[in-house]
Motif scaffolding. Structure first.
Motif, short mmCIF file in Angstrom:
data_model
loop_
_atom_site.label_atom_id
_atom_site.label_comp_id
_atom_site.label_asym_id
_atom_site.label_seq_id
_atom_site.Cartn_x
_atom_site.Cartn_y
_atom_site.Cartn_z
N ARG A 41 22.50 20.59 -0.85
CA ARG A 41 23.55 19.58 -1.03
C ARG A 41 23.20 18.54 -2.08
O ARG A 41 24.08 17.82 -2.54
CB ARG A 41 23.83 18.88 0.31
N ASN A 42 21.95 18.44 -2.44
CA ASN A 42 21.52 17.40 -3.37
C ASN A 42 20.58 18.03 -4.40
O ASN A 42 19.59 18.67 -4.04
CB ASN A 42 20.80 16.28 -2.62
N GLN A 43 20.91 17.85 -5.67
CA GLN A 43 20.09 18.45 -6.72
C GLN A 43 18.75 17.75 -6.90
O GLN A 43 17.81 18.33 -7.43
CB GLN A 43 20.84 18.44 -8.06
N THR A 44 18.66 16.49 -6.45
CA THR A 44 17.41 15.74 -6.59
C THR A 44 16.51 16.01 -5.39
O THR A 44 16.89 15.74 -4.25
CB THR A 44 17.69 14.23 -6.68
N PRO A 45 15.30 16.55 -5.60
CA PRO A 45 14.41 16.83 -4.46
C PRO A 45 14.00 15.54 -3.76
O PRO A 45 13.93 14.47 -4.36
CB PRO A 45 13.20 17.52 -5.12
N LEU A 46 13.72 15.65 -2.47
CA LEU A 46 13.29 14.50 -1.68
C LEU A 46 11.77 14.54 -1.52
O LEU A 46 11.23 15.47 -0.91
CB LEU A 46 13.95 14.53 -0.30
N PRO A 47 11.05 13.55 -2.05
CA PRO A 47 9.59 13.53 -1.90
C PRO A 47 9.19 13.38 -0.43
O PRO A 47 9.78 12.59 0.30
CB PRO A 47 9.15 12.30 -2.72
N ILE A 48 8.20 14.16 -0.01
CA ILE A 48 7.74 14.11 1.37
C ILE A 48 6.27 13.72 1.46
O ILE A 48 5.90 12.82 2.21
CB ILE A 48 7.97 15.46 2.08
N ILE A 49 5.41 14.39 0.71
CA ILE A 49 3.98 14.05 0.70
C ILE A 49 3.70 13.36 -0.63
O ILE A 49 3.82 13.96 -1.70
CB ILE A 49 3.10 15.31 0.86
N ILE A 50 3.32 12.06 -0.55
CA ILE A 50 3.22 11.22 -1.74
C ILE A 50 1.91 10.43 -1.66
O ILE A 50 1.55 9.94 -0.59
CB ILE A 50 4.40 10.22 -1.82
N PHE A 51 1.23 10.31 -2.80
CA PHE A 51 0.05 9.46 -2.81
C PHE A 51 0.08 8.55 -4.04
O PHE A 51 0.80 8.81 -5.01
CB PHE A 51 -1.24 10.30 -2.77
N GLN A 52 -0.72 7.50 -3.96
CA GLN A 52 -0.90 6.62 -5.11
C GLN A 52 -2.26 5.95 -5.01
O GLN A 52 -2.87 5.90 -3.93
CB GLN A 52 0.19 5.56 -5.18
N ARG A 53 -2.74 5.48 -6.13
CA ARG A 53 -3.95 4.66 -6.16
C ARG A 53 -3.53 3.20 -5.96
O ARG A 53 -2.65 2.71 -6.65
CB ARG A 53 -4.70 4.83 -7.47
N SER A 54 -4.18 2.57 -5.03
CA SER A 54 -3.87 1.17 -4.72
C SER A 54 -5.12 0.34 -4.94
O SER A 54 -6.07 0.40 -4.13
CB SER A 54 -3.40 1.03 -3.26
N LEU B 164 0.81 -1.22 0.00
CA LEU B 164 0.00 0.00 0.00
C LEU B 164 0.84 1.27 0.00
O LEU B 164 0.35 2.35 -0.34
CB LEU B 164 -0.93 0.02 1.22
N LEU B 165 2.10 1.15 0.40
CA LEU B 165 2.97 2.33 0.43
C LEU B 165 3.32 2.77 -0.99
O LEU B 165 3.59 1.94 -1.86
CB LEU B 165 4.25 2.02 1.20
N PRO B 166 3.39 4.08 -1.24
CA PRO B 166 3.78 4.57 -2.58
C PRO B 166 5.29 4.55 -2.79
O PRO B 166 5.77 5.06 -3.79
CB PRO B 166 3.23 6.00 -2.60
N ILE B 167 6.04 3.99 -1.84
CA ILE B 167 7.50 3.93 -1.94
C ILE B 167 7.97 2.50 -1.71
O ILE B 167 7.24 1.66 -1.20
CB ILE B 167 8.17 4.86 -0.90
#
Length: 753
Positions: free
Chosen positions: A513-526, A440-443
């Protein structure tokens, strides 16, 4: 003409006398027989040649004055908004629309208005409604199709095209129905362009009955009365009887008879009691009375979203903390959420000895009587009482495998929603990656668990987050950006994970320090449901308010209310879903269509071939092309312009790898832009102010023939002085050679050579 080397007049005269004397002396001493006339002719030719050569020595220059006045431009703007369709003017003795009269002035060969202007100016024709558009040269008439009138923007856009060039002014043919802003006079005056306003229409208020306003909450609840207030205005119908009706799908659901009073404003109240969930399109209307100028303002459409009376929510946390306390309080204060907040510890009874949790076997519901829910639901049937489940920072073994399975089925098979509050336990090495909740996790949690970084940081919305119902915390895009910019920082973030293919990031952390943003609020359809992950701690800080909005800040409860409401909205089991950005549009508006495609496991599908068909009120089908939204996986977008009044049906179907995905449809309602008909009379006061403040002139269209002579020239004619040297001109050589050659030829014939 002037000479470069200007000798004194006496020197020029002396030179001429000397040349004439020498020439005459030479011919007079000649002892050849010739007549006196012939001798004088030869002397004259020689003197003329010498005179030409003398002039060349003085280098004559021809001075010319050339008119270099640049062309003066004049802009003619014709109003093509829908209020120009009103029939309150006469043309050839018959009632005609306002735009018919404008068309006759501009395009009728018998009209001398444009030819008269063209004699003095370079004339450029524009039509305008919300903005201006140049009229092609082959145009023979204009149509009133514009939805709104924005005089300020139209004048500004048209004049910018001629910036830096002479502009005599703007001739504005309009009824003055400006409805895009309130400070039109001040804004137009700032352009410093004279406005020559031509009023089109009748300045006297006509007989009219209209619905000026419908007040209703945009969201209603099943089995609860919804108050609806309809404001009726009339002009000239005191004592008349009529009725106000409320309809859906052309069926009258309520009607109230009224007698129009001397007070031009009356408020009629209705009460609806919806029984079903969904989005419904209602129409309030009054009949058209005899003598009304327009029927466009006799109806008003409005959407009504009906949702369940209360959402049932279960929030389970491993231990009390600030996040638990603030979220529990926000849920308790939301009248539309029936929440159960529970502490479920993973510690052993020995570790909990002497605590309240030990007395209740590690499980303690705080907002509900314990007799109602003595333990966390063990089966899917028990869990289905709830619409949304919030799972805090639990360890993997806090819940049983049977409960894990029930939660997965709760989301994927029953279309419910789950929110994960990420932390050291749930996203760590011994967290949910070890049980069924991982699906169920989007990660994807790494083998060693997510890393934890304890430091204050702020979030930035992604492009999707700027418009998503969960994170859109303001009424305007500017306010959304301002709120998220000023939100208090969070205190802990988790990273090192990978996003799943169907995940969508709404907010992220940008590190130096890192050019790639870090996702914090994430959703997905499960499956049939939805899941949301917040991979950080410290959202409770938002409960203290946003600095610039502290007086009326509700950011923290609003965020959770919007998130829970959106997640609780059932995901359609269809593999094609179609919707629009609005449910009600004005004629002339652009409709944005958003379609979603899913595969057999209800994951977003990017390879679908979608077909979108639109059926307008007249029943003639047409198709619009759908393109993939590169920012949102499995999302497709299309658009079309709604030019007809009434109900549009939008149908979407799709195919992927030669397999049908099914179809879905939705409806929108298009109505006349009522702002155009709020005050249907000619707004003469506005046009007179525009003309007066800008140094122009106001003229009714009946007197338009007098307008050209009132348009002031921008400046006097400008002349440039040009000098042309004549001494090296070919004609000078021709004259000198001609005189000398003629003299030589005559002498040769007489044998004098």
């Amino acid at each position: 003409m002037r000479f470069t080397y200007l000798w004194p007049w006496w020197a020029v005269a002396l030179a001429l006398v000397i040349m004439a004397g020498i020439t005459a002396y030479g011919y007079l001493r000649l002892n050849r027989p010739m007549s006196q006339r012939f001798r004088v002719l030869l002397i004259g030719l020689r003197i003329l040649a010498a005179f030409v050569l003398l002039i060349c020595l003085l280098e004559p220059v021809l001075i010319e004055r050339k008119d270099i006045t640049p062309p003066t431009n004049l802009l003619v703007l014709a109003d093509t908004s829908q209020s120009m369709r009103l029939k309150d003017v006469e043309l050839a003795g018959q009632s005609s629309t306002r735009l018919d009269l404008v068309n006759r002035v501009l395009f009728n060969p018998a009209s001398q208005f444009l030819p008269t202007l063209t004699d003095r100016f370079d004339v450029h024709l524009y039509r305008f409604d919300k903005q201006s558009h140049q009229i092609p040269g082959e145009t023979s008439s204009l149509d009133a199709v514009g939805g709104l009138t924005d005089i300020t923007t139209s004048i500004d856009d048209a004049s910018k095209e001629w910036r830096g060039q002479l502009l005599a002014g703007v001739v504005l043919l309009t009824d003055g129905a400006h409805n895009a802003s309130t400070s039109v006079v001040d804004q137009v005056t700032e352009t410093q362009i004279p406005i020559y306003a031509v009023g089109v229409g009748n300045p006297e208020p006509p007989k009219d009955l209209k619905l000026s306003r419908v007040e209703v909450s945009p969201v209603a609840y099943t089995e609860h009365d919804v108050p609806i207030r309809v404001t009726v205005h009339h002009t000239g119908y005191s004592g008349s009887q009529t009725r106000v009706s409320l309809m859906i799908d052309n069926q009258v659901v309520a009607a109230v008879p009224i007698t129009l009073t001397d007070d031009s404003k009356q408020i009629i109240e209705f009460a609806l009691n919806p029984q079903e969930e969904g989005i419904f399109q209602y129409v309030a209307s009054v009949p058209v009375l005899e003598g009304e100028l327009t029927a466009e303002n006799n109806t008003r459409a409005f959407p009504l979203k009906v949702v369940k009376t209360k959402l049932h929510l279960l929030y389970i946390e491993g231990q009390p903390g600030w996040e638990y306390a603030f979220l529990k309080r926000a849920l308790e204060r939301d009248p539309n959420i029936d929440s159960t907040c529970v502490i479920l510890s993973s510690k052993s009874p020995n570790q909990l000895r002497g605590t309240l949790l030990a007395r209740y076997n590690r499980y303690y519901p705080q907002t509900t009587q314990r007799s109602r829910i003595a333990q966390f639901p063990r089966t899917l049937d028990d869990l289905l009482f709830y619409d949304v489940l919030i799972i805090g920072d639990l360890r993997s073994n806090t819940l049983t495998p049977q409960q894990h399975t029930a939660i997965v089925d709760f989301v994927e098979k029953k279309g419910k929603a789950v929110i994960f509050l990420g932390g050291r336990n749930s996203l760590g090495r011994n967290g949910f990656r070890e049980n069924k909740l991982a699906v169920l996790l989007p990660i994807v949690i790494p083998a060693n668990g997510c890393y934890v970084q304890d430091e204050d940081f702020s979030l930035q919305l992604t492009q999707q987050g700027m418009y998503h119902p969960i994170t859109r915390l303001g009424d305007t895009q500017a306010k959304v950006a301002a709120l998220w910019r000023d939100l208090p920082p969070l205190s802990r973030r988790l990273g090192g994970f990978e996003l799943k293919g169907g995940a969508t990031t709404l907010a992220e952390y940008h590190s130096d320090r890192n050019q790639t943003p870090l996702p914090i609020i994430i959703f997905q359809r499960s499956g049939l449901g939805k899941s949301l992950l917040i991979a950080a701690e410290g959202l409770w800080n938002w409960g203290f308010g946003v600095w610039n909005f502290k007086d009326k800040d509700d950011t923290y409860p609003r965020f959770w209310g919007q998130a829970i409401r959106w997640l609780a909205t059932r995901t359609d089991t269809k593999r094609i879903n179609v919707t629009t950005d609005l449910t009600t549009y004005s004629v002339g508006d652009e409709v944005q269509i958003i379609a979603y495609a899913y595969n057999e496991s209800y994951q977003p599908l990017v390879t679908a071939d979608l077909k979108i068909e639109v059926t307008p009120p007249d029943g003639t089908h047409f198709q619009v092309r759908a393109s993939v939204d590169s920012q949102n996986i499995g999302t497709y977008r299309a658009q079309f312009r709604a030019n007809q009044k009434g109900a549009y049906r939008i149908r979407a179907s799709g195919v992927a790898r030669s397999v049908s995905l099914g179809e879905d449809s939705t409806e929108i309602f298009v109505e006349s832009p009522l702002a155009e008909f709020e005050n249907p009379q000619l707004n003469e006061d506005l046009l007179k102010q525009l003309a007066s403040k800008t140094g122009g002139h106001y003229t009714p269209i009946a007197n338009i023939t007098s307008l050209p002579e009132r348009i002031k020239p921008v400046q006097e004619s400008v002349f440039a002085v040009q000098e042309r040297e004549l001494w090296d001109h070919p004609i000078v050589l021709i004259l000198a050679v001609g005189f000398l050659g003629t003299e030589w030829f005559l002498r040769m014939r007489r044998g004098l050579v």
